[in-house]
Design an enzyme around this catalytic site. Structure first.
Site, PDB file in Angstrom:
ATOM      1  N   TYR A 188     -12.144  -2.995  -2.328  1.00 51.27           N
ATOM      2  CA  TYR A 188     -12.535  -3.114  -0.805  1.00 51.27           C
ATOM      3  C   TYR A 188     -14.023  -3.217  -0.588  1.00 51.27           C
ATOM      4  O   TYR A 188     -14.431  -3.100   0.565  1.00 51.27           O
ATOM      5  CB  TYR A 188     -11.785  -2.339   0.175  1.00 51.27           C
ATOM      6  N   LYS A 208       0.811  -1.238   0.284  1.00 48.76           N
ATOM      7  CA  LYS A 208      -0.022  -0.094   0.181  1.00 48.76           C
ATOM      8  C   LYS A 208       1.029   1.243  -0.155  1.00 48.76           C
ATOM      9  O   LYS A 208       2.064   1.273   0.241  1.00 48.76           O
ATOM     10  CB  LYS A 208      -0.973  -0.185   1.257  1.00 48.76           C
ATOM     11  N   PHE A 210     -14.762   2.707   8.392  1.00 47.57           N
ATOM     12  CA  PHE A 210     -13.170   3.093   8.135  1.00 47.57           C
ATOM     13  C   PHE A 210     -13.341   2.920   6.540  1.00 47.57           C
ATOM     14  O   PHE A 210     -12.292   3.239   5.993  1.00 47.57           O
ATOM     15  CB  PHE A 210     -12.234   2.335   8.721  1.00 47.57           C
ATOM     16  N   THR A 245      -4.194  -8.288  10.904  1.00 49.00           N
ATOM     17  CA  THR A 245      -4.629  -6.875  10.110  1.00 49.00           C
ATOM     18  C   THR A 245      -4.155  -5.895  11.098  1.00 49.00           C
ATOM     19  O   THR A 245      -3.613  -4.908  10.728  1.00 49.00           O
ATOM     20  CB  THR A 245      -6.309  -7.088  10.052  1.00 49.00           C
ATOM     21  N   ARG A 279       3.615  -7.268   9.045  1.00 46.44           N
ATOM     22  CA  ARG A 279       3.171  -6.208   9.944  1.00 46.44           C
ATOM     23  C   ARG A 279       3.568  -5.878  11.169  1.00 46.44           C
ATOM     24  O   ARG A 279       3.864  -4.992  11.622  1.00 46.44           O
ATOM     25  CB  ARG A 279       1.633  -6.294   9.834  1.00 46.44           C
ATOM     26  N   HIS A 282      -1.521  -5.719   1.830  1.00 42.75           N
ATOM     27  CA  HIS A 282      -2.748  -6.346   1.579  1.00 42.75           C
ATOM     28  C   HIS A 282      -2.338  -7.560   0.941  1.00 42.75           C
ATOM     29  O   HIS A 282      -1.674  -7.928   0.176  1.00 42.75           O
ATOM     30  CB  HIS A 282      -3.673  -5.769   0.682  1.00 42.75           C
ATOM     31  N   ASN A 316      -1.146  -0.432   7.755  1.00 46.52           N
ATOM     32  CA  ASN A 316      -0.347  -1.757   7.858  1.00 46.52           C
ATOM     33  C   ASN A 316       0.110  -2.353   6.670  1.00 46.52           C
ATOM     34  O   ASN A 316       0.448  -3.513   6.359  1.00 46.52           O
ATOM     35  CB  ASN A 316      -1.641  -2.905   8.477  1.00 46.52           C
TER      36      ASN A 316
HETATM   37  P1  GTP Z   1      -6.148  -6.472   3.705  1.00 50.79           P
HETATM   38  O1  GTP Z   1      -5.036  -7.635   3.534  1.00 50.79           O
HETATM   39  O2  GTP Z   1      -5.510  -5.165   3.506  1.00 50.79           O
HETATM   40  O3  GTP Z   1      -7.457  -6.754   3.048  1.00 50.79           O
HETATM   41  O4  GTP Z   1      -6.352  -6.697   5.214  1.00 50.79           O
HETATM   42  P2  GTP Z   1      -6.810  -7.621   6.149  1.00 50.79           P
HETATM   43  O5  GTP Z   1      -7.683  -8.800   5.133  1.00 50.79           O
HETATM   44  O6  GTP Z   1      -5.901  -8.221   7.205  1.00 50.79           O
HETATM   45  O7  GTP Z   1      -8.116  -6.948   6.843  1.00 50.79           O
HETATM   46  P3  GTP Z   1      -9.647  -6.528   6.351  1.00 50.79           P
HETATM   47  O8  GTP Z   1      -9.755  -6.988   4.938  1.00 50.79           O
HETATM   48  O9  GTP Z   1     -10.545  -6.892   7.426  1.00 50.79           O
HETATM   49  O10 GTP Z   1      -9.294  -4.989   6.467  1.00 50.79           O
HETATM   50  C1  GTP Z   1      -9.135  -4.305   5.242  1.00 50.79           C
HETATM   51  C2  GTP Z   1      -8.008  -3.175   5.684  1.00 50.79           C
HETATM   52  O11 GTP Z   1      -8.655  -2.212   6.280  1.00 50.79           O
HETATM   53  C3  GTP Z   1      -7.020  -3.686   6.724  1.00 50.79           C
HETATM   54  O12 GTP Z   1      -5.601  -3.942   6.110  1.00 50.79           O
HETATM   55  C4  GTP Z   1      -6.839  -2.267   7.433  1.00 50.79           C
HETATM   56  O13 GTP Z   1      -5.811  -1.266   6.569  1.00 50.79           O
HETATM   57  C5  GTP Z   1      -8.104  -1.606   7.293  1.00 50.79           C
HETATM   58  N1  GTP Z   1      -8.584  -1.730   8.777  1.00 50.79           N
HETATM   59  C6  GTP Z   1      -9.257  -2.984   9.231  1.00 50.79           C
HETATM   60  N2  GTP Z   1      -9.750  -2.831  10.088  1.00 50.79           N
HETATM   61  C7  GTP Z   1      -9.655  -1.451  10.544  1.00 50.79           C
HETATM   62  C8  GTP Z   1     -10.040  -0.758  11.440  1.00 50.79           C
HETATM   63  O14 GTP Z   1     -10.785  -1.006  12.639  1.00 50.79           O
HETATM   64  N3  GTP Z   1      -9.621   0.726  11.497  1.00 50.79           N
HETATM   65  C9  GTP Z   1      -9.166   1.436  10.381  1.00 50.79           C
HETATM   66  N4  GTP Z   1      -8.679   2.456  10.496  1.00 50.79           N
HETATM   67  N5  GTP Z   1      -8.535   0.462   9.435  1.00 50.79           N
HETATM   68  C10 GTP Z   1      -9.057  -0.747   9.330  1.00 50.79           C
HETATM   69 MG    MG Z   2      -8.914  -8.249   3.407  1.00 51.05          MG
END
Ligand code: GTP
Ligand code: MG
Length: 151
Positions: free
Chosen positions: A49, A9, A57, A91, A102, A115, A112
């Protein structure tokens, strides 16, 4: 062979973490079959997303993903979807296992740095969204027989 979509990212790109992250996948024995750097438009980020569209968020997340260059990649290998997620870590970097990307390189959930597709269906959809078929390269690496013990 299984493939997954991995993206560094804008925070990871701006912090100069491309080579660090790529090398972790490469040294593991996964094979890079697609790579490009792009600034994804906001509507593209929203598509990527879409599963999170009801989360508070979501807007900030899409604004952030489209705020600068993203390194989009497709990695191939046995178990690469599930193990790619392990390399990436939980995450929220505060909960990621030490040794994961991460945990080692990020501090807060909203920045973080990376992705990774979370399952076979998502991987298929995300690869299709980010890459044209002709942008992916089929090749055999000399290391493969040593990685998989097929020699
Ligand atoms: P990705 O690999 O990026 O898809 O992450 P993930 O699969 O571990 O998590 P998820 O798909 O649930 O969320 C996508 C992205 O949204 C995360 O990587 C974070 O950058 C962001 N995100 C998730 N939860 C939160 C939150 O509670 N607050 C904020 N600000 N961002 C969040
Ligand atoms: Mg995800």
């Amino acid at each position: 062979m299984e493939r997954t979509f991995i993206a560094i990212k804008p925070d990871g790109v701006q912090r100069g973490l491309i080579s660090e992250i790529v090398s972790r996948f490469e040294r593991k024995g996964f094979k890079l079959v697609g790579i490009k750097i792009i600034v994804p438009p906001k509507d593209f980020a929203q598509k990527h997303y879409h599963d999170l569209k009801d989360r508070p968020f979501f807007n900030g997340l899409c604004n952030f993903l489209s705020s600068g260059p993203v390194l989009a990649m497709v990695w191939e290998g046995e178990g690469v979807i599930r193990y790619g997620r392990k390399l990436i870590g939980a995450t929220d970097p505060q909960n990621s296992e030490p040794g994961s990307i991460r945990a080692d390189l990020a501090v807060v959930v909203g920045r973080n740095i990376i992705h990774g597709s979370d399952g076979p269906e998502t991987a298929k959809d995300e690869i299709k969204l980010w890459f044209k078929a002709e942008e992916l390269v089929n090749y055999t690496s000399n290391a493969e027989k040593w990685i998989y013990g097929t020699n």
